[in-house]
Design an enzyme around this catalytic site. Structure first.
Site, short mmCIF file in Angstrom:
data_model
loop_
_atom_site.label_atom_id
_atom_site.label_comp_id
_atom_site.label_asym_id
_atom_site.label_seq_id
_atom_site.Cartn_x
_atom_site.Cartn_y
_atom_site.Cartn_z
N GLY A 53 38.72 32.72 41.33
CA GLY A 53 39.15 32.94 39.95
C GLY A 53 38.85 34.37 39.55
N GLN A 95 36.69 41.01 33.67
CA GLN A 95 36.07 41.56 34.88
C GLN A 95 36.76 42.82 35.39
OE1 GLN A 95 36.17 37.45 36.77
NE2 GLN A 95 34.35 38.32 37.75
N CYS A 122 29.84 34.85 41.55
CA CYS A 122 30.72 35.61 40.66
C CYS A 122 31.00 36.96 41.30
CB CYS A 122 30.05 35.80 39.30
SG CYS A 122 31.08 36.69 38.12
N LEU A 123 32.26 37.37 41.25
CA LEU A 123 32.63 38.66 41.83
C LEU A 123 31.95 39.82 41.08
CD1 LEU A 123 36.43 37.94 42.42
CD2 LEU A 123 34.62 38.03 44.15
N HIS A 134 33.86 28.76 33.90
CA HIS A 134 33.28 30.05 34.29
C HIS A 134 34.18 31.20 33.80
CE1 HIS A 134 31.31 32.62 37.65
NE2 HIS A 134 32.34 33.35 37.27
N GLU A 135 35.50 31.05 33.95
CA GLU A 135 36.43 32.13 33.56
C GLU A 135 36.53 32.27 32.04
OE1 GLU A 135 36.87 33.93 35.90
OE2 GLU A 135 36.77 32.58 37.60
N HIS A 160 33.72 34.22 30.80
CA HIS A 160 33.93 35.68 30.93
C HIS A 160 34.71 36.22 29.74
CE1 HIS A 160 32.34 36.85 34.84
NE2 HIS A 160 33.04 35.94 35.50
O1 GNR Z 1 35.01 33.30 43.60
C1 GNR Z 1 34.31 32.65 42.81
N1 GNR Z 1 33.68 31.53 43.23
C2 GNR Z 1 33.06 30.63 42.40
C3 GNR Z 1 32.26 29.66 42.99
C4 GNR Z 1 31.61 28.71 42.21
C5 GNR Z 1 31.77 28.73 40.84
C6 GNR Z 1 32.56 29.70 40.23
C7 GNR Z 1 33.20 30.64 41.00
S1 GNR Z 1 34.23 31.82 40.25
C8 GNR Z 1 34.12 33.14 41.43
C9 GNR Z 1 35.07 34.27 41.07
C10 GNR Z 1 34.66 34.88 39.74
O2 GNR Z 1 33.73 35.62 39.61
N2 GNR Z 1 35.37 34.55 38.70
O3 GNR Z 1 35.02 35.02 37.50
NI NI Z 2 32.89 35.36 37.56
#
Ligand code: GNR
Ligand code: NI
Length: 167
Positions: free
Chosen positions: A46, A51, A91-92, A133-134, A137
């Protein structure tokens, strides 16, 4: 198409609250295409516009095995949430850090796609985690902020050390 640079925690720009998209024009569609390319290349499941330092409510997600099921969410809103699940998240924007977070097991999300068509989606499991999670952000929240102050401080030191090595 273009790869976009990803902001790294604790960059204060990650705490910006994104504004709704008002018109879905070519600029928005280009952003979606570039975000998808950036997510697949990373690789991640995601990516939120926050980001890549664009403070508009745009998210891309692909939790499929074959990476061929891109989901685009413009102005996403969670309209129902139920249950609880614990997932080890990454998270990236927080590279190399994986920690357990408790979230809703099921969410119903309302959004528009890149054509401006409204849709609703039922999500469970990893997709539900990723949607939450997104959207966090877009509201300026990074998953590590759910952790205890002690864990967050350890993570901050680790990231600072990593940044010194990379620099
Ligand atoms: O790549 C991602 N893997 C992930 C694994 C477990 C829970 C959430 C994520 S999201 C993350 C990519 C990201 O940072 N999205 O904002
Ligand atoms: Ni993230």
């Amino acid at each position: 198409m273009a790869l976009l640079p990803i902001l790294r925690y604790p960059d204060p720009r990650l705490h910006t609250k994104a504004l709704p998209v008002t018109v879905i024009d070519d600029t928005v569609r280009q952003l979606v295409a570039d975000m998808a390319e950036t997510m697949y290349e990373a690789p991640g499941i995601g990516l939120a516009a926050t980001q890549v330092n664009v403070h508009r409510r745009v998210v891309v997600i692909d939790v499929s095995e074959d990476r061929g099921e891109l989901l685009v969410f413009i102005n996403p809103e969670i309209v129902e949430r139920d249950g609880e699940q614990v997932c080890e998240e990454g998270c990236l924007s927080v590279p190399g850090i994986y920690e357990k977070v408790t979230r809703a097991e099921h969410v119903r999300v309302k959004a528009m796609n890149e054509k401006g068509e409204p849709f609703e989606l039922e999500a469970h499991g990893l997709l539900a985690v990723c949607v939450q999670h997104e959207i966090d952000h877009l509201d300026g929240k990074v998953f590590v902020e759910y952790l205890s102050a002690l864990k967050l401080n350890r993570i901050k030191s680790k990231l600072a050390k990593q940044a010194r090595i990379t620099a």
